[in-house]
Write a protein that holds these residues in place. Structure first.
Motif, short mmCIF file in Angstrom:
data_model
loop_
_atom_site.label_atom_id
_atom_site.label_comp_id
_atom_site.label_asym_id
_atom_site.label_seq_id
_atom_site.Cartn_x
_atom_site.Cartn_y
_atom_site.Cartn_z
N ALA A 10 50.21 38.80 -12.08
CA ALA A 10 49.60 39.29 -10.83
C ALA A 10 48.76 38.23 -10.14
O ALA A 10 48.76 38.14 -8.91
N ASP A 11 48.04 37.42 -10.91
CA ASP A 11 47.07 36.49 -10.31
C ASP A 11 47.48 35.03 -10.37
O ASP A 11 46.87 34.18 -9.73
N HIS A 12 48.49 34.70 -11.17
CA HIS A 12 48.86 33.28 -11.34
C HIS A 12 50.34 33.03 -11.11
O HIS A 12 50.87 32.02 -11.57
N GLY A 13 51.00 33.97 -10.43
CA GLY A 13 52.41 33.77 -10.09
C GLY A 13 53.33 33.64 -11.29
O GLY A 13 54.39 33.03 -11.19
N GLY A 14 52.91 34.20 -12.44
CA GLY A 14 53.77 34.16 -13.61
C GLY A 14 53.70 32.85 -14.39
O GLY A 14 54.46 32.65 -15.33
N GLN A 15 52.77 31.96 -13.98
CA GLN A 15 52.59 30.69 -14.70
C GLN A 15 51.23 30.70 -15.40
O GLN A 15 50.21 31.04 -14.77
N PHE A 16 51.19 30.27 -16.65
CA PHE A 16 49.90 30.19 -17.34
C PHE A 16 49.07 29.07 -16.74
O PHE A 16 49.61 28.04 -16.31
N PRO A 17 47.74 29.26 -16.67
CA PRO A 17 46.87 28.16 -16.24
C PRO A 17 47.12 26.93 -17.12
O PRO A 17 47.46 27.06 -18.29
N THR A 18 46.94 25.74 -16.56
CA THR A 18 47.31 24.51 -17.26
C THR A 18 46.10 23.74 -17.78
O THR A 18 46.21 22.57 -18.13
N THR A 19 44.93 24.38 -17.78
CA THR A 19 43.76 23.72 -18.36
C THR A 19 43.09 24.66 -19.36
O THR A 19 43.27 25.88 -19.30
N ARG A 20 42.29 24.07 -20.25
CA ARG A 20 41.56 24.86 -21.24
C ARG A 20 40.65 25.87 -20.54
O ARG A 20 40.65 27.05 -20.90
N ASP A 21 39.90 25.41 -19.54
CA ASP A 21 38.97 26.31 -18.86
C ASP A 21 39.71 27.41 -18.11
O ASP A 21 39.23 28.54 -18.02
N GLY A 22 40.89 27.08 -17.57
CA GLY A 22 41.68 28.09 -16.89
C GLY A 22 42.20 29.15 -17.84
O GLY A 22 42.32 30.32 -17.49
#
Length: 344
Positions: free
Chosen positions: A96-108
């Motif tokens: 819902a919030d990231h377009g189906g892609q996991f965040p690419t940083t530790r903090d994300g």
DNA sequence: TAACCGTGGGA
DNA sequence: TTCCCAAGGTT
């Protein structure tokens, strides 16, 4: 790293050092799924669950669209069921919030449901090859021994994190993270570590002091009390079973189970979910949870077709699978099943 | 900070 | 049988 290149364990979710060199890149979805399943859980226990999940839900988008009860049933038996609830929450946030892609940083990654400091660093390092420091139980043990640190856990944790941080390389950090964990799991084991064949035997302070076996030190654990309870395994004449979905919070949250009494250290009160001829099975299901032992008495009844239960709902015979139940409930069912089969 | 939250295998 | 422990997170 040379030791890892020659000794990396093979796992269904892992891209090994050779494949990674050849350009293979891990699927963040599979790394995330495996890391959540591996929280406080052995590789051997995870493998079959990982296969079933990835066959049924190949992508985070597919998982996000799954029904809650299907995911909980698929997780049944693996334990720590908040992980499954958070897994689904996390998948839905990613879609819902990231377009189906996991965040690419530790903090994300940190702060997504079910992703804490370890898992955020592990995904960042393993899936994206970022120089994040991964500190799990293996790394804690390896660092405590390498530095011969006798301060007990959990007090020692910040110091162990700092030790681990200083050693994290800029080159191949993803392989390095997995290397230290593999080392802890296969060489620097909790009991009888194989110091003689350890690639870090030379710099290891505990090895030279002869203290490896006793590290890391841990604070003594509290004893587990014994709680008592009653479970009611009811089967209607048409074969349907009377089951109850447990509330999302607390023990076995969100899982199916048999209706029953409270579980407490005092003898339970009878609390049948529907009027019927409940019979005491004699045997009890014994089960140990994280912080208490349970002795669960089992009552069995054949329920008449017109009965209206106070709690729970009937699940038809052909839609009930014992494997959808958490282990303690499956134990109760296994005891009850014998009596049903005897009667029928 | 500390309690809560599962399970199965090995010693 | 009993205890320990495993790629921890949340409250």
């Amino acid at each position: 790293m040379a030791w890892y290149d020659a000794n990396a364990r093979i796992m269904p979710w892992r891209v090994g050092p050779q494949a990674r060199r050849a350009g293979d890149t891990p699927d963040p979805y599979r790394i995330w799924l495996s890391e959540v399943m591996l929280q406080q859980t052995t590789v051997a226990a995870v493998k079959d669950y990982f296969h079933r999940f990835t066959m049924r839900w190949p992508t985070v988008t597919a998982l996000a669209a799954a029904a809650d009860e299907d995911v909980m049933a698929a997780w049944a038996g693996l334990g720590y069921y908040a992980r499954a609830r958070n897994l689904l929450k996390c998948a839905r946030v990613v879609v819902a919030d990231h377009g189906g892609q996991f965040p690419t940083t530790r903090d994300g990654l940190l702060g997504l449901p079910g992703i804490g400091p370890y898992t955020a660093a592990a995904i960042a390092a393993i899936a994206y090859d970022l120089p994040e420091t991964v500190v799990d139980g293996n790394v804690e043990r390896v660092m405590a021994r390498l530095h011969d640190l006798h301060l007990p856990l959990p007090t020692a944790k910040p110091e162990l994190i700092e030790f681990a941080r200083r050693l994290t390389p800029r080159q191949r950090p993803g392989d390095y993270a997995q290397a230290v964990m593999d080392l802890g799991a296969t060489i620097c084991t909790p009991k009888s570590p194989a110091c003689g064949i350890c690639p870090w035997r030379a710099p290891c302070a505990a090895r030279s002091e002869g203290t490896a076996q006793q590290l890391p030190k841990k604070l003594p654990k509290k004893p587990k009390p014994i709680r008592l309870g009653i479970a009611y395994v009811g089967r209607r004449t048409d074969g349907a079973f009377l089951l109850q979905r447990r509330p999302d919070k607390g023990l076995l949250g969100g899982m199916l189970g048999w209706p029953g009494s409270e579980w407490a250290e005092i003898p339970p009160q009878e609390s049948p979910p529907v009027a019927a001829d409940w019979r005491d099975l004699g045997a009890e299901a014994r089960h140990t949870f994280t912080h208490f032992h349970l002795r669960l008495a089992v009552r069995v009844a054949v329920i008449p077709p017109e009965a209206q239960p106070d709690v729970g709902a009937f699940i038809p015979h052909d839609r009930f699978r014992p494997s959808d139940l958490p282990t303690v409930m499956r134990k109760a069912f296994d005891l009850a099943r014998a009596s049903f089969e005897y009667e029928s």
